[in-house]
Design a protein around this motif. Sequence first.
Motif, PDB file in Angstrom:
ATOM      1  N   CYS A 170      65.318 -45.048  51.130  1.00 35.76           N
ATOM      2  CA  CYS A 170      65.685 -45.423  49.913  1.00 35.76           C
ATOM      3  C   CYS A 170      64.661 -45.973  49.295  1.00 35.76           C
ATOM      4  N   GLY A 364      67.654 -50.389  45.387  1.00 37.65           N
ATOM      5  CA  GLY A 364      69.167 -50.325  45.468  1.00 37.65           C
ATOM      6  C   GLY A 364      70.160 -50.922  46.166  1.00 37.65           C
ATOM      7  N   GLN A 365      69.730 -51.555  47.519  1.00 38.67           N
ATOM      8  CA  GLN A 365      70.721 -52.123  48.177  1.00 38.67           C
ATOM      9  C   GLN A 365      70.652 -53.682  47.710  1.00 38.67           C
ATOM     10  N   ARG A 616      75.347 -40.603  43.571  1.00 38.52           N
ATOM     11  CA  ARG A 616      76.554 -41.693  43.582  1.00 38.52           C
ATOM     12  C   ARG A 616      77.410 -41.442  42.658  1.00 38.52           C
ATOM     13  N   LEU A 622      77.049 -46.155  49.202  1.00 34.26           N
ATOM     14  CA  LEU A 622      76.165 -45.728  50.241  1.00 34.26           C
ATOM     15  C   LEU A 622      77.180 -44.837  50.832  1.00 34.26           C
TER      16      LEU A 622
HETATM   17 MO   LIG Z   1      69.305 -46.824  48.432  1.00 36.24          MO
END
Ligand SMILES: [Mo]
Length: 764
Positions: A170, A364-365, A616, A622
């Motif tokens: 990521c 991202g996360q 996505r 995810l």
């Molecule tokens: Mo990610």
Amino acid sequence: MSVNRDFFAERDFNRDFQESGAPEGGWAQAARLPGAMVPTHCCFCGVQCGMFLRVRGGKVVGVEPRDFPHNRGSLCPKGVVAYQQVGHPQRLLHPMVRRGGKGGQLQRASWDEALGYVVDRWKGIQAEHGRDAVAVYGGSSMTNEKCYLVGKFARVGLRTRHVDYNGRLCMSSSASAYARAFGIDRSPLPMTDIPLARCILVVGSNIAECFPILTRWLWAARDRGARLIVVDPRETPTARTADLWLAPRPGTDVALLSAILRQVVHDGRVDEGYVRERTVGWEEARAAAEPFTPEEAERISGVPAARVVAAARLYGGADPSLILHARGIEHSTHGVDACLACINLALARGQVGKPGGGTTMLTGQGNGQGGREHGQKANQLPGYRHIDAPEDRRVVAEAWGIPEEELPGEGAAATEMVGLMEAGRIRSCLFMCSNPLVSLPDLAQVERALARLDPLVVVDFFLSETAERADVVLPGTVWCEDEGTTTNMEGRVLRVRSAAEPPGEARRDWEILCDLAARLGRGAWFPHRTARQIWDELRRVSRGGVADYSGITWERIDAEGGVFWPCPGEDHPGTPRLFTERFGHPDGRARFTPLTYLPPAEEPDGDFPFRLATGRTVYHYLSGTQTRRLEFLNSQAPEPWVEVHPRAAEGLGIRGGDRVRLTTRRGSMELEALVAPTVRPDTLFVPYHYGGAASVNRLTLPAVEPKVKIPEYKVCAARLDPLGASPRTDRGPRRNFTADTRPDMFPYASGEGRSAEEEEGKAY
Ligand SMILES: [Mo]
Ligand SMILES: Nc1nc2c(c(=O)[nH]1)N[C@H]1C(S)=C(S)[C@@H](COP(=O)(O)OP(=O)(O)OC[C@H]3O[C@@H](n4cnc5c(=O)[nH]c(N)nc54)[C@H](O)[C@@H]3O)O[C@H]1N2
Ligand SMILES: Nc1nc2c(c(=O)[nH]1)N[C@H]1C(S)=C(S)[C@@H](COP(=O)(O)OP(=O)(O)OC[C@H]3O[C@@H](n4cnc5c(=O)[nH]c(N)nc54)[C@H](O)[C@@H]3O)O[C@H]1N2
Ligand code: SF4
């Protein structure tokens, strides 16, 4: 959704509660209160929107918006249903052990049996094959406290050098580029700065679907007249509203960005004073960009030369200007270079360190930032220290109370672990917070590798695709069953609170790690009884590191709406904007990097004529193990599809809604065609959130960036074959957000839709 129905009725209660502060005994007591609104943050993306969880009778029953500085009461479709994971009927409630060997069944076990079995096996494996034969694979959906403990558990508990995490897939391109160019890997500015920008260049991010609440700041900038340029092979909802959309062939961004830099130079838009005083390496970077004329960029990327020039003029004429980039350019064998190309551009324009200016990666996360700072990375120690630096090793070994020579060295990256497992060099692995049997590329190889692990140990709260294959499954908790902190994409440290007790026999991740460590005879280093004790240790260990959290207390986070690191003392205000005076390198200057274009690892040919990109949709998160279990989200996108341009579809005899076969050199899958003019005619796009035969990672390429080992998820060569009309055609062709939202839904769209030129495909 009950959220909306009850929202207004509860409004005053909401406000009263926000102002009245924590109940007696703290928020951890919420689960035992008859009714409470627990202030916390969303568990999904890196925006980390503030939310209240509504608790009634010890159960989390709903969500309310929270007026936090960066989300101002808004939540996206995932945020409003996240709470439904808490009491979900498919939660794992007790440990399971596979009895009867690899072909046997997962059966209920006690914690004592499950942990005892794992530790016995680990001791045996390490005695026979060495300590590095056992590995740990973490994830960035966990709090800072858990991520920190994962790294410490691997190095001090198991004493293995093999620990890495899903952020490898990521954030590793951008982390490396920012550390190299600026000396600090963090967003240089808060998202509330975005409205100050006069021009925003979005490169390889589907912001509206992946960071929905961030779009409010884009709109705010647009309200003030900012221009928007989007670089994406698909016309995403954000691209549709842009002043300029550039659609490169996947994997060609370095050529395109170099050409924009060259044009900025030729237009005389370089900030010479800034370059002279605050940077090094400009001449080499400028010279390296010189061959990338607009025509050369067109030849490589397919973006018309005139658009390259137009982009350079819009971007180069604005001040401040801001570049936002994400995995579209980073999931690449040249991902680090692509980030450095954005950095070169922003430095040449003298933007980095300015309010509303510069460049940043969109992390991202949920805890994608904090999760990459405190030592669950193969080459890293807490506080963003380096495992090979003698001084860093000394400081951390001393803080942990171990001899420095006992601290292992750098281990394998997550993507490299696969080969080591396949070769029998890693013989057991603990996966905590990742689902590699959906998320890693070339799943056939991953399946072979994971099948060799004995035991394969998974900590999850749902039976993920990886947990289904495990030898031991340990039930963990969802985010709101624990206390802790996350660090969002801005570098703002936030408090996540417990709103419920773990169900059944489930345990918190850090409790599981402490228990395993004790059984390994290393309990003295893991005496933690609360998440706060881990936090206080993390603060202490991070002191003096690049990511210095030592001044951040939970109380300060509550009182100040989050605290930005570095924050080296309790009287230090934290650092929302970085690089205003100097960069993180010892000489205080930023680094330019000379770059050249190299093609992706696999290019189209006669057999595989398309470029396949993956990514996505707004409805799933995810590997999908969480969102596929939430009814509203899954009903919107129950299975994957392939986006294909009408001209390409016509040539193949494919109509919208048809079943098609998508094939690459690794494998093939059957899915539905979404025929849409929003994707380049030579490119296909598939969302990756699905398991089993529906997982596009059966088809993706295991090639990685040579230094940071991030996979090339965004391009490989593919073929598409028709399979005939879909059994679903009675319901009409599939619709989705990117392909369907029309310009009139957006206040800033030109209202004319795509130009005739774009409809003709000349924009590509
Ligand atoms: Mo990610
Ligand atoms: N709904 C939702 N939101 C999420 C997530 C999720 O799974 N679902 N995951 C979170 C996480 S962990 C992450 S990392 C982020 C990811 O956020 P993003 O990076 O924004 O999402 P992706 O869909 O991976 O890719 C973004 C875009 O890159 C484009 N693209 C593909 N190839 C190229 C290329 O070669 N060049 C350029 N310029 N663009 C290209 C794709 O068309 C796509 O629109 O989202 C976060 N937010
Ligand atoms: N083809 C393709 N593949 C990709 C990508 C792509 O764009 N294309 N994107 C990549 C990117 S950017 C990312 S970030 C990865 C992510 O891929 P993964 O690492 O597989 O991420 P998740 O799906 O979040 O897996 C997390 C698992 O842990 C569980 N979990 C969630 N929170 C916790 C927790 O606090 N504790 C524990 N113990 N478990 C928890 C969830 O239920 C889930 O099963 O996928 C990568 N894979
Ligand atoms: S934008 Fe991200 S953090 Fe905010 S509600 Fe949506 S998924 Fe959650």
